[in-house]
Design a protein around this motif. Structure first.
Motif, PDB file in Angstrom:
ATOM      1  N   MET B 256       1.974 -47.501  32.720  1.00 16.80           N
ATOM      2  CA  MET B 256       1.889 -48.857  32.200  1.00 16.80           C
ATOM      3  C   MET B 256       2.654 -49.837  33.080  1.00 16.80           C
ATOM      4  O   MET B 256       3.824 -49.633  33.384  1.00 16.80           O
ATOM      5  CB  MET B 256       2.432 -48.918  30.777  1.00 16.80           C
ATOM      6  N   PHE B 257       1.955 -50.888  33.480  1.00 15.79           N
ATOM      7  CA  PHE B 257       2.545 -51.934  34.314  1.00 15.79           C
ATOM      8  C   PHE B 257       2.774 -53.188  33.454  1.00 15.79           C
ATOM      9  O   PHE B 257       3.872 -53.724  33.395  1.00 15.79           O
ATOM     10  CB  PHE B 257       1.598 -52.211  35.494  1.00 15.79           C
ATOM     11  N   LEU B 258       1.725 -53.626  32.771  1.00 20.29           N
ATOM     12  CA  LEU B 258       1.843 -54.797  31.904  1.00 20.29           C
ATOM     13  C   LEU B 258       1.418 -54.421  30.486  1.00 20.29           C
ATOM     14  O   LEU B 258       0.536 -53.588  30.301  1.00 20.29           O
ATOM     15  CB  LEU B 258       0.927 -55.927  32.396  1.00 20.29           C
ATOM     16  N   ASN B 259       2.055 -55.067  29.520  1.00 20.33           N
ATOM     17  CA  ASN B 259       1.682 -54.819  28.123  1.00 20.33           C
ATOM     18  C   ASN B 259       1.538 -56.167  27.420  1.00 20.33           C
ATOM     19  O   ASN B 259       2.357 -57.064  27.619  1.00 20.33           O
ATOM     20  CB  ASN B 259       2.774 -53.982  27.437  1.00 20.33           C
ATOM     21  N   PHE B 260       0.511 -56.279  26.614  1.00 21.90           N
ATOM     22  CA  PHE B 260       0.258 -57.491  25.817  1.00 21.90           C
ATOM     23  C   PHE B 260       0.199 -58.762  26.667  1.00 21.90           C
ATOM     24  O   PHE B 260       0.826 -59.767  26.347  1.00 21.90           O
ATOM     25  CB  PHE B 260       1.296 -57.624  24.683  1.00 21.90           C
ATOM     26  N   VAL B 261      -0.559 -58.685  27.760  1.00 19.76           N
ATOM     27  CA  VAL B 261      -0.807 -59.903  28.526  1.00 19.76           C
ATOM     28  C   VAL B 261      -2.145 -60.505  28.087  1.00 19.76           C
ATOM     29  O   VAL B 261      -3.030 -59.799  27.589  1.00 19.76           O
ATOM     30  CB  VAL B 261      -0.837 -59.653  30.055  1.00 19.76           C
ATOM     31  N   PHE B 302       5.433 -54.629  45.202  1.00 24.59           N
ATOM     32  CA  PHE B 302       4.112 -54.809  44.589  1.00 24.59           C
ATOM     33  C   PHE B 302       4.202 -55.783  43.430  1.00 24.59           C
ATOM     34  O   PHE B 302       3.408 -56.713  43.303  1.00 24.59           O
ATOM     35  CB  PHE B 302       3.574 -53.443  44.112  1.00 24.59           C
ATOM     36  N   LYS B 303       5.181 -55.536  42.554  1.00 28.23           N
ATOM     37  CA  LYS B 303       5.333 -56.343  41.342  1.00 28.23           C
ATOM     38  C   LYS B 303       5.507 -57.821  41.701  1.00 28.23           C
ATOM     39  O   LYS B 303       4.852 -58.688  41.116  1.00 28.23           O
ATOM     40  CB  LYS B 303       6.539 -55.828  40.540  1.00 28.23           C
ATOM     41  N   ASP B 304       6.378 -58.093  42.660  1.00 26.70           N
ATOM     42  CA  ASP B 304       6.607 -59.484  43.065  1.00 26.70           C
ATOM     43  C   ASP B 304       5.334 -60.131  43.593  1.00 26.70           C
ATOM     44  O   ASP B 304       4.998 -61.251  43.235  1.00 26.70           O
ATOM     45  CB  ASP B 304       7.677 -59.548  44.177  1.00 26.70           C
ATOM     46  N   ALA B 316       4.107 -61.092  26.737  1.00 27.98           N
ATOM     47  CA  ALA B 316       3.906 -60.145  27.842  1.00 27.98           C
ATOM     48  C   ALA B 316       5.162 -59.322  28.133  1.00 27.98           C
ATOM     49  O   ALA B 316       6.281 -59.805  28.036  1.00 27.98           O
ATOM     50  CB  ALA B 316       3.491 -60.904  29.095  1.00 27.98           C
ATOM     51  N   GLU B 317       4.923 -58.068  28.481  1.00 26.88           N
ATOM     52  CA  GLU B 317       6.005 -57.181  28.918  1.00 26.88           C
ATOM     53  C   GLU B 317       5.606 -56.611  30.277  1.00 26.88           C
ATOM     54  O   GLU B 317       4.444 -56.302  30.509  1.00 26.88           O
ATOM     55  CB  GLU B 317       6.198 -56.029  27.934  1.00 26.88           C
ATOM     56  N   VAL B 318       6.604 -56.470  31.169  1.00 22.35           N
ATOM     57  CA  VAL B 318       6.342 -55.952  32.516  1.00 22.35           C
ATOM     58  C   VAL B 318       7.243 -54.745  32.734  1.00 22.35           C
ATOM     59  O   VAL B 318       8.423 -54.780  32.364  1.00 22.35           O
ATOM     60  CB  VAL B 318       6.657 -57.023  33.583  1.00 22.35           C
ATOM     61  N   ALA B 319       6.684 -53.700  33.343  1.00 21.05           N
ATOM     62  CA  ALA B 319       7.493 -52.495  33.579  1.00 21.05           C
ATOM     63  C   ALA B 319       8.605 -52.780  34.582  1.00 21.05           C
ATOM     64  O   ALA B 319       8.352 -53.295  35.669  1.00 21.05           O
ATOM     65  CB  ALA B 319       6.594 -51.366  34.098  1.00 21.05           C
ATOM     66  N   ASP B 320       9.848 -52.463  34.209  1.00 20.72           N
ATOM     67  CA  ASP B 320      10.985 -52.605  35.116  1.00 20.72           C
ATOM     68  C   ASP B 320      10.853 -51.627  36.276  1.00 20.72           C
ATOM     69  O   ASP B 320      11.044 -51.971  37.421  1.00 20.72           O
ATOM     70  CB  ASP B 320      12.290 -52.256  34.372  1.00 20.72           C
ATOM     71  N   HIS B 321      10.601 -50.402  35.915  1.00 21.75           N
ATOM     72  CA  HIS B 321      10.462 -49.332  36.904  1.00 21.75           C
ATOM     73  C   HIS B 321       9.215 -48.553  36.558  1.00 21.75           C
ATOM     74  O   HIS B 321       8.739 -48.642  35.439  1.00 21.75           O
ATOM     75  CB  HIS B 321      11.629 -48.333  36.845  1.00 21.75           C
ATOM     76  N   ILE B 322       8.762 -47.795  37.520  1.00 16.23           N
ATOM     77  CA  ILE B 322       7.680 -46.871  37.196  1.00 16.23           C
ATOM     78  C   ILE B 322       8.088 -45.483  37.664  1.00 16.23           C
ATOM     79  O   ILE B 322       8.574 -45.318  38.794  1.00 16.23           O
ATOM     80  CB  ILE B 322       6.348 -47.324  37.823  1.00 16.23           C
TER      81      ILE B 322
END
Lengths: 270, 336, 353
Positions: B256-261, B302-304, B316-322
């Motif tokens: 999961m990278f993004l949640n509820f976007v 990548f995230k940036d 929206a939620e963004v994964a801090d780390h993967i």
């Protein structure tokens, strides 16, 4: 528009009463004696109402001029809380509700009362009534059964009834004890002198499996089924014919019962 | 090997969406079906190509393409000419892709066919219209020479297997609880226990308490509720997983990278994919899985880049780390 | 008297009515339906005509206006019951004949059964005036004609919304004052005379009940039914409730007694303290609900059937059980029973007569 004009009183509002005494019967069953001089008939019930806990229908097990008794079994949330009450505490109730045993009909007859387990609580007010007014019957046969010694209710009354009534048969399902026969109470119905009793009425009260077994026995003994009365127990929320929980077929146990003649319920399927 | 005198530029053939066959002289056409939905009339093209130029067989491509095997190399240009109206009908007219369609067939195979489940036009479980989203994305990614695989599912069941794509997109709902409408029957609790993440419990008051932390946004509670106490929030949301892939060496499921976007955030984020890829690949659009690209760039980089210029919605939620978890048929892949 | 108005004028009248009445009508909750991209239509307070969904059947019935899903009966402090019975404002409900007839069914239970009137129900019900909504021919799942509920005379207003104009028949002279200076017209409410489906109701003799309850049809529907209780939640004539007490988290000594709707389709409906339940299978529960709707209620009150044929249970069932089809099949099964086992010719009687 509705034209009904009965609404002055809020029938769902309970009234405060005082707990006079609490008498331990078994580990699971206590008698709660409530100060109350309302006119109540054998077979009726009250909604016992504990604020923040809930309400439950409980049959009146003893009726006197100054108090009522309820024999309560610890089985659910409300009854568990009831067991925390002490003498002098306030208890809320609504009632009395439901119909009653047909005393007029039984008058001058031979009455057989068959009670299983806690069914005793629902017929005890009837037995006490006849204990006081024994001349209203020709004879009274009382049969009751309990699971074991620990679950025997109303020990002192059992002796009094034995002394007064025509015949009593007490039994235990699982244990042996002096003065008690062994086995299910329904098995002893055939020991009564049924062929000698020209005219008799039969009251059967107990857990559903016991009542089913009793009815089967009555059919085998060729008893007149229209002379049998049952007292039914169902889940209820209101006790006054609104909530729908106790409905069976076109009958509401709370308002049409809890006492039913066999002919009124033979065509009802739960 | 068949003894045939064939001289073909295989990489050109591939980027034209024809795949080389082991049968010398033959190839297989892969027709794009963005979101796996086309008008039935467009199927006629596949039938005609298969009967006229193919070997009569028809293959349902594993990426939901219409695939026609057994096409002779010498017929490729005739097939491409015939394909013109299919490409125009599907890509331009249906998806609104801005491109000139000529008689030379598909311009690139870079951005792969966008897979999708049937979505909320049909499915009881779906939370979004996957077909419309696929078409919007097709307009955004096609015809890009940069490789990208996208799978879209209408709900967290992920029937379209987005978890094994570079980007998995999953339609979500944020159910709203109406305390007064709730009768405490517990049907939503049963549904959440049976189908989802067990975030609902029946309270002592016979109402519902929810541990929002782990709600996957599937909407099972809404469907289960008899009184409409769970309301469907009309705002549609998405989860995005990244870096999933198959492969011989180290297949892995996306994380999961993004949640509820919102859809707006999703589209803006994916619009940055091409420039991110170009950046990492020095502007050479070679075939490489998105996951490798992210690995090469590093997740934080990548995230940036992928979120550059994207205003996240408040939910929206963004994964801090993967924390990737490959099945390592080839070991120690993260040790360099 | 009937009047024809444009939307500007009807809004003026609704504004005037709002100062005297709470006005309820079916409204659309866009995108809030059970499934994605579907709407939910349920009753709510309205102030403008455009809020009223006049050309679709509502998903939920108007009964929640008078008998709320969650209703606080009493508040308590440690040892005191405080009634929660506020004086209700007068109410106008935009409803169709089936729903108005359903209120008559609820009246029987809440105002008459057990010889007590329910104060909470009565306090609101006494204040209700109906504005009859035109059915525009009805919908595919309706069977009001079979149930005899396609007509009513209990309405103050009858309203036919069109795209530009609204026609209103005033059937209660106390409403005349709202219509001064409005153009009269010849509108008369059109009661639906025929539905797309017809339901043949079974003729049941009391002594057949045991055989009827043994019919295989219940097992079949019991296999399909998931006991979700949606059919009872959307039903305009369902009345069952459960009483629940709660104590406040902030102050355990205070709390309230509520009642919430109950469903006979839920397994715990008959569950007693201790855990015993009387109808443990979905088959038994469907049989119970069905017979209540088309036999028990009628027999008890010697009146009409409880079901009003609105078809909402069919509309909402995610397992695609049609109550109309169930009833028709049941009638056939009972006919077979009557012919086979009693040796008598079954004679059909019209239920709507």
């Amino acid at each position: 528009m509705c034209q009904n004009q009965v609404a002055a009183k809020n029938h769902l509002k309970p009234i405060a009463y005082q707990v006079e005494q609490i008498i331990r019967q078994t580990a699971q069953e206590y008698i709660f004696r409530i100060t109350c001089s309302e006119e109540v008939k054998p077979g009726q019930f009250y909604e016992i109402s504990l604020p923040k806990v809930g309400e439950a229908p409980i049959s009146v097990s003893s009726i006197t001029a100054n108090y009522l008794e309820f024999t309560i079994r610890k089985v659910g949330k409300l009854t568990n809380y009831t067991f925390q009450l002490k003498a002098g505490d306030t208890i809320f109730m609504r009632g009395p509700y439901g119909n009653n045993f047909p005393l007029e009909k039984f008058k001058g007859g031979n009455l057989i009362v068959l009670a299983g387990g806690t069914g005793f609580c629902a017929v005890n007010s009837l037995l006490e009534y006849y204990y006081q007014n024994y001349n209203q019957l020709k004879s009274l046969y009382f049969l009751t059964g309990f699971r074991n010694q620990a679950s025997i209710l109303y020990q002192n009354r059992l002796a009094a009834y034995q002394a007064k009534f025509t015949q009593t048969i007490y039994c235990l399902d699982e244990e042996v004890k002096a003065g008690f026969k062994q086995g299910f109470v329904t098995d002893y119905l055939k020991e009564l002198p049924l062929n000698k009793l020209q005219d008799y009425y039969l009251v059967i009260v107990g857990p559903q499996p016991m009542m089913d077994a009793a009815l089967k026995e009555c059919k085998q003994l060729n008893l007149a089924l229209e002379k049998i009365w049952f007292s039914l127990e169902r889940r209820m929320s209101c006790g006054i014919g609104k909530c729908g929980h106790c409905k069976i077929g076109d009958k509401y146990v709370c308002v049409d019962g809890p006492v039913f003649n066999y002919s009124a319920i033979k065509n009802l399927i739960d | 090997m068949e003894k045939k005198n064939i001289d073909i530029d295989v990489s050109k053939l591939t980027s034209n969406c024809f795949r080389q066959s082991k049968v010398k002289g033959e190839c297989m056409l892969q027709m794009r079906v963005p979101g796996a939905v086309i008008k039935a009339e467009h199927l006629k093209y596949a039938v005609e190509i298969a009967e006229k130029w193919g070997n009569g067989d028809f293959h349902l491509g594993t990426r939901q393409t219409l695939s026609i095997p057994g096409i002779k190399y010498e017929d490729v240009s005739a097939v491409n000419k015939f394909l013109q109206s299919y490409i125009k009908g599907v890509e331009v007219d249906t998806c609104g892709v801005e491109m000139e369609v000529d008689s030379n067939g598909y311009a690139t195979i870079g951005a792969r066919n966008i897979m999708a489940c049937i979505g909320n036009k049909h499915c009881l479980k779906a939370n979004v219209n996957t077909t419309e989203l696929a078409r919007k994305l097709e307009k955004q990614i096609f015809p890009s020479p940069y490789h990208i695989k996208i799978g879209i599912s209408g709900c967290p069941n992920d029937c379209a297997k987005g978890h094994f794509n570079d980007f998995g997109i999953i339609g979500l709902v944020k159910p709203e609880y109406d305390y007064e409408r709730c009768i405490g029957c517990g049907k939503c609790v049963e549904a959440c226990q049976g189908h989802a993440t067990r975030v609902l419990t029946l309270t002592e008051d016979k109402k519902i308490s929810k541990d929002s932390c782990c709600c996957v946004g599937c909407g099972e509670c809404i469907v289960a509720c008899p009184t409409g106490a769970w309301r469907r929030n009309p705002q549609e949301f998405y989860r995005v997983t990244i870096g999933g892939r198959a492969g011989k060496q180290y297949p892995r499921m996306g994380k999961m990278f993004l949640n509820f976007v919102t859809e707006e955030v999703l589209l803006k984020m994916l619009a940055n994919w091409e420039s991110f890829s170009a950046d990492v690949l020095n502007h050479k659009p070679v075939y490489i899985h998105g996951g490798h690209l992210i690995d090469r760039a590093g997740y934080y980089n990548f995230k940036d880049k992928i979120l550059a210029g994207v205003d996240l919605n408040p939910e929206a939620e963004v994964a801090d780390h993967i924390y990737w978890a490959e099945t390592e048929y080839r070991a120690n892949i993260h040790v360099k | 008297m009937a009047f024809s108005l444009n939307y500007q004028k009807i809004d003026d009248i609704l504004a005037k009515l709002s100062s005297d009445y709470d006005i309820y009508a079916p409204v659309r909750l866009v995108g809030e339906g059970k499934f994605s991209a579907t709407d939910r239509i349920q009753y709510d307070k309205i102030t403008r005509a455009e809020q009223i969904v006049y050309n679709e059947k509502s998903d939920f019935s108007p009964r929640e206006i008078i008998s709320p899903i969650t209703q606080t009966l009493f508040y308590f402090t440690e040892n005191e019951f405080i009634e929660n019975l506020p004086e209700s404002r007068s109410i106008i409900i935009f409803a169709r004949p089936c729903d108005i007839n359903a209120f008559k069914r609820l009246d029987k239970i809440f105002l008459e059964n057990g010889d007590f009137a329910d104060s909470y129900y009565k306090s609101r019900r006494d204040k209700v005036h109906f504005a009859l909504l035109d059915c525009k021919g009805g919908w595919e799942s309706c069977f009001c004609v079979s149930m005899g509920t396609n007509k009513t005379s209990d309405y103050s207003l009858a309203v036919n919304f069109n795209s530009k104009t609204v026609e209103i028949e005033v059937n209660d002279s106390s409403f005349n004052k709202y219509f001064n200076d409005i153009k009269q017209c010849s509108y008369q409410y059109n009661f639906v005379k025929k539905n797309k489906i017809e339901v043949e109701l079974p003729e049941i003799r009391p002594e057949q009940i045991e055989k009827i309850s043994d019919l295989q049809i219940w097992q079949e529907y019991g296999q399909r039914c998931k006991s979700c209780g949606s059919c009872t939640a959307v039903c305009p004539s369902c009345s069952c409730f459960t009483t629940r007490d709660i104590s406040y988290k902030e102050n355990k000594k205070a709390g309230e007694r509520r009642r919430v709707w109950a469903s006979c389709l839920h397994p715990d409906f008959t569950e007693m303290a201790g855990g015993h339940s009387y109808r443990e299978t979905a088959a038994a529960r469907i049989r119970f609900r069905t017979l209540h709707k088309i036999y028990d209620y009628k027999k008890r009150f010697d009146t009409v059937n409880m079901c009003v044929g609105c078809g909402r249970c069919t509309d909402t069932c995610t397992q695609l059980i049609s109550f109309a089809t169930l009833l028709n099949r049941l009638s056939q099964e009972i006919k077979k029973l009557s012919v086979l086992e009693e040796g008598v010719e079954y004679v059909s009687k019209s239920s709507s007569s």
